[in-house]
Design a protein around this motif. Structure first.
Motif, PDB file in Angstrom:
ATOM      1  N   LEU B 300      24.697  72.932  83.413  1.00 36.40           N
ATOM      2  CA  LEU B 300      25.638  71.892  84.048  1.00 36.40           C
ATOM      3  C   LEU B 300      24.754  71.200  85.183  1.00 36.40           C
ATOM      4  N   ASP B 301      24.360  72.268  86.023  1.00 34.02           N
ATOM      5  CA  ASP B 301      23.469  71.898  87.222  1.00 34.02           C
ATOM      6  C   ASP B 301      22.129  71.152  87.024  1.00 34.02           C
ATOM      7  N   SER B 302      21.527  71.608  85.816  1.00 39.25           N
ATOM      8  CA  SER B 302      20.247  70.997  85.590  1.00 39.25           C
ATOM      9  C   SER B 302      20.476  69.615  85.123  1.00 39.25           C
ATOM     10  N   LYS B 303      21.722  69.547  84.186  1.00 36.57           N
ATOM     11  CA  LYS B 303      21.863  68.180  83.787  1.00 36.57           C
ATOM     12  C   LYS B 303      22.258  67.121  84.898  1.00 36.57           C
ATOM     13  N   ALA B 306      19.196  66.381  86.735  1.00 38.95           N
ATOM     14  CA  ALA B 306      17.897  65.612  86.113  1.00 38.95           C
ATOM     15  C   ALA B 306      18.718  64.010  86.278  1.00 38.95           C
ATOM     16  N   LEU B 307      19.930  63.687  86.389  1.00 44.00           N
ATOM     17  CA  LEU B 307      20.341  62.647  86.373  1.00 44.00           C
ATOM     18  C   LEU B 307      20.615  62.041  88.017  1.00 44.00           C
ATOM     19  N   ALA B 308      20.324  62.953  88.768  1.00 41.35           N
ATOM     20  CA  ALA B 308      20.665  62.505  90.175  1.00 41.35           C
ATOM     21  C   ALA B 308      19.825  61.160  90.493  1.00 41.35           C
ATOM     22  N   ASN B 309      18.860  61.063  90.257  1.00 37.78           N
ATOM     23  CA  ASN B 309      17.967  59.835  90.777  1.00 37.78           C
ATOM     24  C   ASN B 309      18.090  58.713  89.504  1.00 37.78           C
ATOM     25  N   SER B 318      27.743  60.419  81.144  1.00 37.73           N
ATOM     26  CA  SER B 318      28.983  61.141  81.785  1.00 37.73           C
ATOM     27  C   SER B 318      29.780  61.838  80.923  1.00 37.73           C
ATOM     28  N   GLU B 319      29.945  61.576  79.761  1.00 36.76           N
ATOM     29  CA  GLU B 319      30.758  62.364  78.554  1.00 36.76           C
ATOM     30  C   GLU B 319      30.000  63.592  78.456  1.00 36.76           C
TER      31      GLU B 319
END
Lengths: 402, 393
Positions: B300-303, B306-309, B318-319
């Motif tokens: 979860l954290d890495s996903k 990865a999408l943070a930026n 989001s799903e």
């Protein structure tokens, strides 16, 4: 027994002290000296206590005393000294003579020795023994002046020599056999007991490891913490308890050891008797052969082969005068021999009588002492079991609260 | 009073109702509500051209509706148990799956097929299955049901259906690599505490295991020496007259204490040692479970990271993120619940194991005490008799 010294005098070996000095070769040595205190047991007026006399003796002097007694009273089963070096040790016990526990047990053993001698009906009357207890200076010289050393050497030879007795006294043979068996079985027993003690020590001590782990574990537990912590404490108590338990057992081992060494003393009496018997047989044999020789010379017949007889046949007979001289000498020797034989027989009969009296006394003492020792061993075991029950009852309660 | 002794008395011809078995199990989890009873017994050796192996009989009695029958009897080998364990771990990565006995035993050099080894293993396998049966979630696992009910050929074919060895290896690789990265930064406090707890617990349980084994070893050595000790007194009594009875009495006491020592040892080896060993294994299992939770969180954290930026792509994923969040929440809840349950069981197991040890030790000392006290009584009676006879003229 009413007149024995032990009843008249209180004897204790109350202290032990390390000393350094110079030995016979002027080399420095360390040894332990023991303080012997004596006090007359007599009704004093107005409840006053008799004054205490004391002097210091070292182990070698005890040894000298015992050797003197063994030589001077060969028909007596002389009480043994505690062991010279620590034997039958198990791992925790030190084999070092200077170890304080060893010294302490030796102190007790020496006191026991003195009390044994002092309560012996014959030995307690000995003047050298009395001086040992009361006369500090010049005691060694006194002992040497008795000339016992000569007897001591021949006694040593007797103990070690091998010779065959033609008509052994059955009772003494059986007794010697018994003393051998006793020595063998007690030393075996002591060896195994030491190993058992060693193993029991291991079991108890490993439990001591629980304490620390339980304590560390209890730090991360909420509900179990108290139970673990208090259980750990009881494990420590359990582990520590073995030290006293085994120290007490050493007293039992010492009681057995005394009789291990007593067996040696018993054997010595049997050997002395054997030697006397052998002497007697030799003397009788010698007398018989002299009598025969005498008869042959007197009658001129040669019944038995002798080198002299052959040489006289070969190189010519003796003159009647020579023969007569020989006969006279032989007759003198025969008379001497008969007197000697008579006195030897008497000596032997006296020896057997007094030895057997002391042996009976010894047997009773041995049976009484050993039975008591076994009972005290049972008492020790009971005490150990009770301690174990207490500890594990407490531990169980703690565990059930975890 | 444990179930294990009675297991051996089960035979196929003896019908036993589930309700009568209720009394025979010591598990804390609501015994009145149990509806699944499993026994593992009757080890049998099988020799084929390729190998020799042992199978164990697994008997299941149940009143559950999901089971077609109320009684099943199958034979399973160790491999099958290993398969079951890995399937359960796969299906429930953050549940605490009970430990299996080890493949080999290094210490003690116990032979692979010695009776002692087989019996120890059998008991452990029995416990394994029953723990699963008691677990509120694992008990309903499908593979578990198949394990208990399928005939040998059915099980083989079912096993082949699952993800193969290679894919399982792949999972492990992913697990290792992801654990390096993730899960620790955002780890909830609760799980950090669990980690600290397990680190210490693991240490302590290993030390306890060693201590218990050491005590057993010392007790055995003590027993060996005691065996030799008693007979010497008997030997001595043969040379004596007056004290022969006392000597024989002591010999008899020592021999009795020697037998009591055997029971002392058995208590330790049948009770405490297996439990401590199980919890050594449990500590490894729990560390693994905590890692897997971290790994799930790491996904979860890495996903998310990865999408943070990439604000534009956030909606697309989001799903996916929602699913991962759910996964994390499920995993956390499952673990939390199982953790609490495990801790309760551990406390209970430890309490009963150590209490048993204490009781066992008490019995030992009580037995020895009785022996020596009766000897002492016999001796003091003799003394009184002797004294009386001396007084008579």
């Amino acid at each position: 027994m009413e007149d024995c010294l032990a009843k008249k005098m209180e004897i204790t070996v109350s202290e032990a002290e390390k000393r350094t000095g110079r030995n016979a070769m002027n080399m420095q040595e360390t040894y332990t000296a023991y303080l012997i205190e004596t006090r007359a047991v007599e009704p004093q007026s107005e409840g006053q206590c008799a004054p205490v006399d004391s002097l210091w003796r070292r182990y070698s002097e005890f040894e000298l005393l015992r050797t003197y007694l063994s030589v001077t009273y060969p028909h007596i089963v002389v009480p043994p000294l505690p062991e010279k070096r620590a034997d039958f040790v198990w791992h925790k016990l030190s084999a070092d003579n200077m170890d304080p526990d060893f010294v302490e047990r030796r102190r007790i053993g020496l006191e026991n020795f003195l009390l044994r001698v002092a309560s012996h009906p014959v030995l307690c009357q000995d003047k050298i023994f009395y001086s040992f207890l009361t006369q500090e200076g010049g005691w060694r010289e006194m002992v040497n002046e008795t000339g016992f050393q000569i007897k001591a050497d021949s006694r040593l030879k007797a103990l070690n020599a091998t010779f065959r007795v033609k008509n052994p006294d059955k009772r003494f043979t059986e007794l010697k056999h018994y003393s051998d068996e006793l020595q063998s079985v007690i030393s075996h027993l002591l060896r195994v007991r030491a190993r058992v003690a060693d193993r029991l020590y291991g079991v108890y001590k490993v439990h001591g490891n629980y304490g620390r782990v339980f304590s560390e574990w209890s730090a991360i537990e909420k509900e179990m913490g108290d139970g673990l912590q208090s259980a750990g404490h009881h494990m420590d108590v359990y582990a520590a308890s073995i030290d006293d338990i085994l120290e007490e057992e050493e007293h039992y081992a010492d009681q057995l050891k005394e009789y291990l060494f007593y067996a040696e003393a018993l054997r010595a009496v049997c050997r002395k008797h054997e030697l006397m018997q052998y002497d007697l047989e030799m003397a009788a044999q010698d007398l018989t052969s002299k009598k025969q020789q005498c008869e042959e010379l007197a009658t001129g017949t040669v019944r038995t082969f002798s080198l002299k007889g052959m040489t006289s046949k070969l190189f010519g007979q003796e003159t009647p005068e020579q023969r007569e001289t020989k006969v006279k000498i032989l007759e003198e020797q025969i008379q001497e021999g008969e007197e000697q034989l008579k006195s030897k027989n008497l000596e032997s009969r006296d020896f057997v009588k007094s030895a057997w009296a002391d042996i009976e006394r010894f047997k009773e003492q041995k049976n009484h002492d050993l039975k008591e020792a076994l009972i005290s061993y049972a008492v020790m075991q009971i005490s150990m079991c009770k301690k174990g029950i207490q500890v594990w009852t407490n531990a169980k309660e703690c565990f059930s609260k975890m | 009073d444990t179930s294990l002794a009675e297991v051996n008395s089960f035979s196929p011809s003896m019908p036993i109702s589930p309700s009568s078995m209720i009394n025979q199990y010591k598990f804390e989890d609501e015994p009145e509500l149990r509806d699944l009873f499993i026994t593992v017994d009757d080890p049998e050796s099988h020799i084929t051209a390729i190998e020799t192996f042992i199978t164990y009989r697994v008997v299941t009695k149940t009143s559950r509706g999901e089971f077609d029958s109320s009684e099943y009897e199958v034979r399973r080998r160790y491999q099958d148990f290993l398969w079951l364990k890995s399937k359960l771990e796969e299906a429930h990565p953050t549940l605490i799956v009970p430990p299996l006995p080890e493949k080999f035993i290094m210490k003690g050099m116990v032979e692979r097929f010695s009776d002692e080894f087989i019996e120890t293993r059998r008991k452990a396998l029995h416990k394994f299955l029953n723990r699963i049966a008691d677990h509120p979630t694992l008990t309903f696992n499908e593979d578990f049901k198949i394990f208990l009910t399928a005939q040998a050929w059915e099980l083989s074919s079912h096993k082949k259906q699952g993800p193969g060895l290679l894919s399982r290896m792949g999972q492990t690789v992913r697990a290792v690599t992801s654990s390096v990265r993730g899960g620790v930064k955002n780890r909830p406090e609760m799980f950090t505490e669990m980690n600290h707890y397990m680190e210490t617990f693991s240490q302590k349980i290993n030390v306890l295991d060693k201590i218990a084994h050491r005590i057993y070893k010392e007790e055995r050595e003590y027993f060996n020496e005691m065996k030799e000790y008693g007979p010497i007194y008997t030997l001595w009594s043969a040379s004596e007259e007056d004290i022969a009875d006392s000597l024989k009495g002591v010999a008899s006491c020592i021999d009795k204490c020697c037998k009591a020592t055997e029971k002392w040892m058995a208590g330790l080896s049948e009770n405490l040692l297996p439990i401590l060993h199980e919890y050594v294994l449990y500590s490894e299992i729990l560390m693994g479970v905590l890692k897997r939770r971290d790994q799930i969180q790491g996904e979860l954290d890495s996903k998310v990271g990865a999408l943070a930026n990439k604000k534009t792509e956030k909606d697309m994923f989001s799903e996916e993120i929602g699913k991962l969040e759910d996964k994390v929440e499920c995993a956390n809840n499952a673990l939390k619940a199982d953790w609490d349950r495990w801790k309760q069981n551990m406390q209970c197991d430890m309490r009963s194991a150590f209490t048993n040890v204490a009781e066992n030790n008490l019995h030992y000392y009580e037995e020895c005490l009785a022996t020596w006290e009766s000897f002492l009584a016999s001796q003091t009676v003799d003394l009184h008799v002797e004294e009386d006879s001396e007084d008579r003229p």
